[in-house]
Design an enzyme around this catalytic site. Structure first.
Site, PDB file in Angstrom:
ATOM      1  N   GLU A  35      19.014  25.787   3.463  1.00 51.01           N
ATOM      2  CA  GLU A  35      19.038  27.173   3.934  1.00 51.01           C
ATOM      3  C   GLU A  35      17.597  27.666   3.939  1.00 51.01           C
ATOM      4  O   GLU A  35      16.914  27.569   2.913  1.00 51.01           O
ATOM      5  CB  GLU A  35      19.895  28.047   3.019  1.00 51.01           C
ATOM      6  CG  GLU A  35      20.022  29.470   3.522  1.00 51.01           C
ATOM      7  CD  GLU A  35      20.832  30.362   2.597  1.00 51.01           C
ATOM      8  OE1 GLU A  35      20.851  31.585   2.836  1.00 51.01           O
ATOM      9  OE2 GLU A  35      21.427  29.842   1.631  1.00 51.01           O
ATOM     10  N   ARG A 262      23.445  17.657  -9.875  1.00 47.49           N
ATOM     11  CA  ARG A 262      22.078  18.177  -9.786  1.00 47.49           C
ATOM     12  C   ARG A 262      21.281  17.645 -10.977  1.00 47.49           C
ATOM     13  O   ARG A 262      21.772  17.624 -12.112  1.00 47.49           O
ATOM     14  CB  ARG A 262      22.110  19.709  -9.824  1.00 47.49           C
ATOM     15  CG  ARG A 262      20.753  20.365  -9.616  1.00 47.49           C
ATOM     16  CD  ARG A 262      20.840  21.841  -9.976  1.00 47.49           C
ATOM     17  NE  ARG A 262      21.808  22.548  -9.161  1.00 47.49           N
ATOM     18  CZ  ARG A 262      21.539  23.091  -7.977  1.00 47.49           C
ATOM     19  NH1 ARG A 262      20.329  22.962  -7.466  1.00 47.49           N
ATOM     20  NH2 ARG A 262      22.456  23.735  -7.310  1.00 47.49           N
ATOM     21  N   LYS A 272      15.839  29.349  -6.389  1.00 45.67           N
ATOM     22  CA  LYS A 272      14.988  29.984  -5.377  1.00 45.67           C
ATOM     23  C   LYS A 272      14.759  31.458  -5.700  1.00 45.67           C
ATOM     24  O   LYS A 272      13.670  31.992  -5.479  1.00 45.67           O
ATOM     25  CB  LYS A 272      15.627  29.845  -3.996  1.00 45.67           C
ATOM     26  CG  LYS A 272      15.494  28.473  -3.372  1.00 45.67           C
ATOM     27  CD  LYS A 272      16.057  28.507  -1.955  1.00 45.67           C
ATOM     28  CE  LYS A 272      16.036  27.150  -1.308  1.00 45.67           C
ATOM     29  NZ  LYS A 272      16.659  27.168   0.036  1.00 45.67           N
TER      30      LYS A 272
END
Length: 559
Positions: A35, A262, A272
């Site tokens: 994204e 992850r 982020k």
């Protein structure tokens, strides 16, 4: 000797099993779907290496697709940075795609879902909708608008698209099951009204698809075979499949979502939102600040694509989340630069050394190796003179037997030069040593083959000739956080754990050949660490960033 066959990770096992069953090799197609709402970080690097690595392994295409469904947070700047990062890591994509390319198709499918009774427009406030969702142990409640007629839903949805309704007045929801044990299946939102300009489609749209709706359908449009994502998307898989089932025809090839864990990195954050906070609050200088875990930050600090790819390969793919010690990443860059970075001499905390029996005004050029780990790197010449800089910590007036550097009455070798002996010191009015006076053995020149040159002394020091030296700004970067998991403490803000010593700026001196070094050129400052030329460097102000120390100094701290 028989070749050792590398075992497959569980992702590769899934693919191999699919190939044994109903998949063909030509069916394989992967994607990396960021994204564009921030810069990519080290966690994304693992995903990039996974997806593009699979493409290389199976000779299959890999798309770079931007899931650009939120105009509030997304910018062209991030798109450009992501493309640069992927290319820098050494990967090429088959097609550059955007979820926004499919807005019309997604809208058309949504209309079909409404017509078939699988979607409806809800006119409640978002807080009310959230409350009606229920809890993991209690079922949700149906919206009072759940049974709106198809005609009314179509009319309202078109008005939303045309911008004839206010933001937040309506949403489009899938009609699934408000009692589902998977809360994501409790009539999830598919579209929301946003009267915002999109970085690619401008003001063409007043409604934007939610990620869960757009992502799987984009995979479907692009004929992606395997959609790999991190473990938090495991509960989303049921919804991913439900949406695909509703838009596909019988017999059509459907993508398969599978999840991997992850890998978190110690002394680092990869959110982020939190990284953006560091930039906006000027805790760091920019997204590519060399202390940031962003790929651009690592690149500016002096990390190489090979080191990051090696790191991703070493940590591998797992089914459970865990914290990887950042020292492993540092090991990977040390290992790479040890083979490739030229050895040079720089003095970061200088004190002047005067060789009293070396003629004033005399200079000579001495041969020294560029990299003993690389036979092809050759040698270079460096200037030597009566006055030199050495590191202040390399001298003590009096020292014990364990100190193998320079002290009064003791001998050391100057790297690629001569054996010297400290005779006396000169101090200023505060008692600070400003000069060390030495004598040298003229017959002890390194590589000369004389008996004196073969004499063994325990210490070897790096140095820089004072009249030939180039002054440089040295930025000593270190880990940004003192704590292993800075965002794990629920009582304290993650910024409380900022390392006050994460950046020190000093002035030092380097050998003259570095005056012509270009941006991003990498070197080992002998006995100190690895450094690279910063993008802000110029002929008039040479700037070096410390990539990593020669050894793991944090291991000594027990952290």
């Amino acid at each position: 000797m028989a070749e050792v066959k590398k075992s497959l990770n569980f992702i590769e096992q899934i693919i191999e099993e699919d190939l044994k069953n109903d998949y063909k090799r030509e069916d394989l197609k992967f994607r990396f779907p960021p994204e564009p709402n921030g810069y990519l970080h080290i966690g994304h690097a693992s995903s990039i290496c996974l997806n593009f690595g699979l493409g290389e392994k199976y000779n299959a295409p890999v798309n770079l697709r931007f899931d650009d469904t939120n105009p509030i947070k997304e910018e062209q700047e991030y798109v450009d940075a992501i493309k640069e990062d992927v290319l820098w890591l050494g990967f090429k994509w088959e097609k550059e795609c955007y979820a926004s390319d499919y807005f019309q198709q997604l809208y058309d499918w949504a209309v079909e879902l409404i017509k078939n009774g699988y979607a409806y427009v809800d006119s409640q406030a978002s807080a009310v909708i959230a409350e009606q969702k229920g809890t993991p142990t209690q079922p949700g409640k149906n919206s009072p608008y759940r049974d709106r007629s198809v005609e009314e839903n179509l009319e309202l949805f078109e008005k939303m698209k045309n911008g004839e309704t206010t933001e937040g007045a309506h949403v489009l929801r899938a009609k699934i099951d408000m009692a589902s044990p998977n809360m994501l299946m409790r009539d999830p939102i598919m579209y929301r009204s946003l009267h915002k300009k999109h970085h690619r489609t401008g003001n063409d749209w007043n409604i934007y698809p939610m990620y869960d709706w757009a992502h799987g359908e984009s995979d479907f449009i692009e004929n992606i075979s395997h959609s790999f994502c991190t473990l938090e998307f495991l509960p989303h898989r049921e919804l991913y499949n439900w949406f695909l089932e509703k838009v596909s025809r019988e017999g059509e090839f459907l993508p398969k979502q599978r999840e991997f864990a992850r890998r978190n990195l110690s002394h680092t954050i990869v959110s982020k939102r939190k990284l953006l906070h560091l930039v906006e609050k000027e805790i760091v200088a920019s997204w590519d600040d060399p202390r940031m875990p962003t790929i651009s930050g690592l690149r500016r600090r002096g990390y190489t694509p090979a080191s990051i790819r090696k790191f991703a390969e070493t940590i591998g793919i797992a089914k459970r989340e865990n914290v990887i010690d950042v020292s492993l990443l540092e090991f990977c860059i040390r290992e790479d630069l040890n083979k490739t970075a030229p050895r040079v001499m720089g003095v970061l905390d200088p004190v002047k050394l005067v060789i009293t029996n070396y003629a004033e005004g005399k200079e000579e050029w001495l041969e020294t190796e560029n990299n003993p780990e690389d036979e092809e790197s050759g040698t270079r010449e460096i200037p030597f003179s009566r006055e030199l800089y050495i590191e202040r910590e390399d001298f003590k007036e009096e020292a014990n037997r364990k100190f193998f550097r320079l002290s009064l009455g003791k001998e050391v070798r100057l790297k690629s030069a001569y054996i010297i002996k400290a005779e006396e010191v000169v101090k200023d009015e505060n008692g600070e040593i400003i000069e060390i006076h030495c004598t040298y053995d003229p017959k002890s020149k390194s590589g000369s083959g004389t008996e004196e040159s073969l004499r063994k002394v325990k210490g070897t020091l790096h140095w820089v000739s004072v009249p030939h030296s180039v002054e440089a700004e040295i930025r000593l970067y270190d880990r940004l956080f003192t704590e292993e998991t800075p965002d794990a403490d629920k009582e304290r803000d993650f910024t409380d754990f900022i390392n006050p010593d994460s950046l020190k700026i000093i002035r030092g001196f380097v050998e003259p050949g570095l005056k012509n070094a270009g941006v991003a050129d990498k070197f080992q400052f002998q006995r100190i660490g690895y450094f690279c030329v910063d993008k802000e460097s110029s002929k008039d102000n040479l700037i070096f960033n410390r990539t990593v120390t020669l050894r793991d100094s944090w291991a000594k701290k027990g952290q």
